[in-house]
Design a protein around this motif. Structure first.
Motif, PDB file in Angstrom:
ATOM      1  N   GLY A   1       2.722   1.753 -22.895  1.00  0.00           N
ATOM      2  CA  GLY A   1       4.275   0.935 -22.163  1.00  0.00           C
ATOM      3  C   GLY A   1       4.310   2.010 -21.222  1.00  0.00           C
ATOM      4  N   ALA A   2       4.324   3.011 -21.388  1.00  0.00           N
ATOM      5  CA  ALA A   2       4.515   3.544 -19.971  1.00  0.00           C
ATOM      6  C   ALA A   2       3.754   3.641 -18.583  1.00  0.00           C
ATOM      7  CB  ALA A   2       5.112   5.118 -20.155  1.00  0.00           C
ATOM      8  N   GLY A   3       2.206   3.593 -19.049  1.00  0.00           N
ATOM      9  CA  GLY A   3       1.558   3.489 -18.362  1.00  0.00           C
ATOM     10  C   GLY A   3       1.390   2.204 -17.687  1.00  0.00           C
ATOM     11  N   TRP A   4       1.116   1.063 -18.052  1.00  0.00           N
ATOM     12  CA  TRP A   4       1.474   0.300 -18.027  1.00  0.00           C
ATOM     13  C   TRP A   4       2.408  -0.280 -17.117  1.00  0.00           C
ATOM     14  CZ3 TRP A   4      -1.072  -4.121 -16.715  1.00  0.00           C
ATOM     15  CH2 TRP A   4      -3.020  -4.240 -17.527  1.00  0.00           C
ATOM     16  N   VAL A   5       3.872  -0.185 -17.345  1.00  0.00           N
ATOM     17  CA  VAL A   5       4.843  -0.004 -16.657  1.00  0.00           C
ATOM     18  C   VAL A   5       4.307   1.027 -15.419  1.00  0.00           C
ATOM     19  CG1 VAL A   5       7.462   0.632 -15.821  1.00  0.00           C
ATOM     20  CG2 VAL A   5       6.969  -0.755 -18.074  1.00  0.00           C
ATOM     21  N   LEU A   6       4.199   2.052 -15.434  1.00  0.00           N
ATOM     22  CA  LEU A   6       4.036   2.979 -13.673  1.00  0.00           C
ATOM     23  C   LEU A   6       3.121   2.217 -13.216  1.00  0.00           C
ATOM     24  CD1 LEU A   6       5.084   6.391 -15.494  1.00  0.00           C
ATOM     25  CD2 LEU A   6       6.172   5.045 -13.964  1.00  0.00           C
ATOM     26  N   ALA A   7       1.746   2.339 -14.043  1.00  0.00           N
ATOM     27  CA  ALA A   7       0.538   2.112 -13.218  1.00  0.00           C
ATOM     28  C   ALA A   7       0.739   0.859 -12.790  1.00  0.00           C
ATOM     29  CB  ALA A   7      -1.058   2.468 -14.251  1.00  0.00           C
ATOM     30  N   GLY A   8       0.660  -0.289 -13.517  1.00  0.00           N
ATOM     31  CA  GLY A   8       1.559  -1.677 -12.836  1.00  0.00           C
ATOM     32  C   GLY A   8       2.091  -1.771 -11.825  1.00  0.00           C
ATOM     33  N   GLY A   9       3.274  -1.154 -11.748  1.00  0.00           N
ATOM     34  CA  GLY A   9       4.294  -1.175 -10.336  1.00  0.00           C
ATOM     35  C   GLY A   9       3.274  -0.261  -9.356  1.00  0.00           C
ATOM     36  N   ALA A  10       2.548   1.010  -9.613  1.00  0.00           N
ATOM     37  CA  ALA A  10       1.613   1.589  -8.019  1.00  0.00           C
ATOM     38  C   ALA A  10       0.742   0.918  -7.436  1.00  0.00           C
ATOM     39  CB  ALA A  10       1.708   2.545  -9.099  1.00  0.00           C
ATOM     40  N   LEU A  11      -0.371  -0.125  -8.800  1.00  0.00           N
ATOM     41  CA  LEU A  11      -1.272  -1.542  -8.898  1.00  0.00           C
ATOM     42  C   LEU A  11      -0.549  -2.160  -7.360  1.00  0.00           C
ATOM     43  CD1 LEU A  11      -3.365  -1.594 -11.084  1.00  0.00           C
ATOM     44  CD2 LEU A  11      -4.096  -0.062  -9.062  1.00  0.00           C
ATOM     45  N   LEU A  12       0.474  -2.595  -7.840  1.00  0.00           N
ATOM     46  CA  LEU A  12       0.580  -4.447  -7.292  1.00  0.00           C
ATOM     47  C   LEU A  12       1.616  -3.359  -6.154  1.00  0.00           C
ATOM     48  CD1 LEU A  12       2.332  -5.776 -10.453  1.00  0.00           C
ATOM     49  CD2 LEU A  12       0.337  -6.364  -8.859  1.00  0.00           C
ATOM     50  N   ARG A  13       1.732  -2.654  -5.848  1.00  0.00           N
ATOM     51  CA  ARG A  13       2.756  -1.568  -4.819  1.00  0.00           C
ATOM     52  C   ARG A  13       1.530  -1.804  -3.378  1.00  0.00           C
ATOM     53  NH1 ARG A  13       7.054   0.412  -2.649  1.00  0.00           N
ATOM     54  NH2 ARG A  13       7.126   2.629  -1.024  1.00  0.00           N
ATOM     55  N   ALA A  14       0.681  -0.841  -3.946  1.00  0.00           N
ATOM     56  CA  ALA A  14      -0.500  -1.159  -2.972  1.00  0.00           C
ATOM     57  C   ALA A  14      -1.531  -2.363  -2.932  1.00  0.00           C
ATOM     58  CB  ALA A  14      -1.545  -0.002  -3.940  1.00  0.00           C
ATOM     59  N   GLY A  15      -1.674  -3.331  -3.440  1.00  0.00           N
ATOM     60  CA  GLY A  15      -2.129  -4.537  -2.953  1.00  0.00           C
ATOM     61  C   GLY A  15      -4.059  -4.885  -3.329  1.00  0.00           C
ATOM     62  N   PRO A  16      -4.388  -5.534  -3.172  1.00  0.00           N
ATOM     63  CA  PRO A  16      -5.357  -5.547  -3.407  1.00  0.00           C
ATOM     64  C   PRO A  16      -6.532  -3.839  -2.192  1.00  0.00           C
ATOM     65  CG  PRO A  16      -5.429  -7.610  -2.750  1.00  0.00           C
ATOM     66  CD  PRO A  16      -3.646  -7.163  -2.800  1.00  0.00           C
ATOM     67  N   THR A  17      -5.734  -3.675  -1.108  1.00  0.00           N
ATOM     68  CA  THR A  17      -6.414  -3.046  -0.126  1.00  0.00           C
ATOM     69  C   THR A  17      -6.569  -1.910  -1.288  1.00  0.00           C
ATOM     70  OG1 THR A  17      -4.077  -2.470   1.012  1.00  0.00           O
ATOM     71  CG2 THR A  17      -6.322  -3.711   1.652  1.00  0.00           C
ATOM     72  N   GLY A  18      -5.341  -1.577  -2.283  1.00  0.00           N
ATOM     73  CA  GLY A  18      -5.778  -0.029  -2.073  1.00  0.00           C
ATOM     74  C   GLY A  18      -6.222   0.078  -3.675  1.00  0.00           C
ATOM     75  N   TRP A  19      -7.402  -0.979  -3.907  1.00  0.00           N
ATOM     76  CA  TRP A  19      -7.771  -0.577  -5.572  1.00  0.00           C
ATOM     77  C   TRP A  19      -9.078  -0.636  -5.011  1.00  0.00           C
ATOM     78  CZ3 TRP A  19      -7.477  -0.878 -10.368  1.00  0.00           C
ATOM     79  CH2 TRP A  19      -8.682  -1.586 -11.306  1.00  0.00           C
ATOM     80  N   PRO A  20      -9.845  -0.627  -3.740  1.00  0.00           N
ATOM     81  CA  PRO A  20     -11.438   0.452  -3.952  1.00  0.00           C
ATOM     82  C   PRO A  20     -11.132   1.599  -3.961  1.00  0.00           C
ATOM     83  CG  PRO A  20     -11.309  -1.836  -2.369  1.00  0.00           C
ATOM     84  CD  PRO A  20      -9.442  -1.187  -3.215  1.00  0.00           C
ATOM     85  N   ARG A  21      -9.531   2.606  -3.065  1.00  0.00           N
ATOM     86  CA  ARG A  21      -9.723   3.692  -3.056  1.00  0.00           C
ATOM     87  C   ARG A  21      -9.517   4.665  -3.857  1.00  0.00           C
ATOM     88  NH1 ARG A  21      -6.089   1.673   1.430  1.00  0.00           N
ATOM     89  NH2 ARG A  21      -4.232   2.304   0.010  1.00  0.00           N
ATOM     90  N   ILE A  22      -8.799   3.766  -4.964  1.00  0.00           N
ATOM     91  CA  ILE A  22      -9.197   4.727  -6.375  1.00  0.00           C
ATOM     92  C   ILE A  22     -10.409   4.652  -7.868  1.00  0.00           C
ATOM     93  CG2 ILE A  22      -8.147   4.389  -8.982  1.00  0.00           C
ATOM     94  CD1 ILE A  22      -6.707   2.173  -7.574  1.00  0.00           C
TER      95      ILE A  22
END
Length: 281
Positions: A86-107
């Motif tokens: 649950g904590a992982g989804w809240v934290l990771a989900g928030g971080a991913l949405l904040r970074a947006g589509p351009t942040g995904w390839p940087r992971i």
């Protein structure tokens, strides 16, 4: 296209409903294994893998779930695991949405692939464990996601951008509005109170998620229902973010007229583990 969608939906219901309502949880567990294996294959493709590697990732997801079944995890109490998920989804989900589509390839790709497979495994284990608790409990979680989606759609169509000037996530899913999210939350609240009331009226032998929450106070029922509604949106947006970052319209074409397995279960990926977390409080 409409005929194709209807046929696919009927076939899925013909498989899922008998498995769900079978006296034993084994058929449902097996169906979920197949779905997670297919979702793992789709996840590999969305991360740039094709052919054998994508198939290997699908097999790996299936094997991880099968190993958990063999170890008896669906019958065990796992509050720590659900708290971490649950904590992982809240934290990771928030971080991913904040970074947006351009942040995904940087992971790093290894992190993306591993994180996705773990999310699929957690959702499978949560769904199977919920089925072991009882059909009423599992259905209360599944219906929550469907109600949130339906209410969000109609609220967005009727009131989208009437009360807010900005869309929910224009770079991820331009069609979604804040009004839609609020409509989904209202729908889930109505569902939660109605389901808990029916449980009390009929003396349900297996409590729903809402009865679990209501037994600890109305305030927890309200907060829990709203939290689940919001996280169903997060699951939907995260999958949309991944698809947009790689230029994919659907996760695959495994379900004609409906896209892929991930397209159909994206909102369930966070809500199933979170439901188990709330139920184990």
């Amino acid at each position: 296209m409409l005929k194709q969608r209807i046929i696919t939906a009927l076939v899925l219901l013909a498989v899922l409903l008998p498995a769900l309502f079978h006296p034993s949880p084994v058929p449902f567990t097996c169906v979920m294994l197949v779905l997670i294996g297919a979702a793992g294959w789709e996840w590999g493709r969305l991360n740039g893998y094709g052919g054998g590697v994508a198939l290997f990732l699908g097999a790996e997801a299936l094997a991880l779930c099968a190993l958990s079944w063999w170890l008896g995890l669906p019958q065990r109490s796992l509050p720590v695991l659900w708290a971490i998920a649950g904590a992982g989804w809240v934290l990771a989900g928030g971080a991913l949405l904040r970074a947006g589509p351009t942040g995904w390839p940087r992971i790093p790709k290894a992190v993306r692939v591993t994180g996705g497979l773990l999310a699929l495994w957690a959702a499978w284990l949560a769904a199977v464990q919920a089925r072991h608790i009882g059909i009423n409990f599992l259905l209360s979680v599944l219906v929550l996601v469907w109600v949130a989606d339906v209410f969000a759609y109609f609220a967005g169509r009727a009131f989208g951008l009437r009360f807010t000037k900005a869309k929910l996530a224009p770079s991820i899913s331009p069609g979604k509005s804040w009004e839609g999210v609020w409509g989904g939350m209202v729908g889930v609240l109505v569902l939660a109170f109605a389901w808990a009331a029916v449980d009390r009226a009929v003396g349900a032998g297996v409590p729903s998620l809402y009865s679990h929450l209501a037994s600890r106070g109305v305030w927890l029922l309200v907060l829990g229902a709203l939290f689940m509604a919001v996280m169903s949106v997060v699951g939907d947006l995260v999958e949309s973010l991944v698809k947009r970052s790689v230029g994919a319209k659907d996760s695959s074409q495994l379900l004609p007229g409906h896209g892929g397995v991930l397209d159909r279960v994206d909102a369930l990926l966070p809500t199933l583990p979170l439901a188990m977390m709330l139920a184990s409080l």
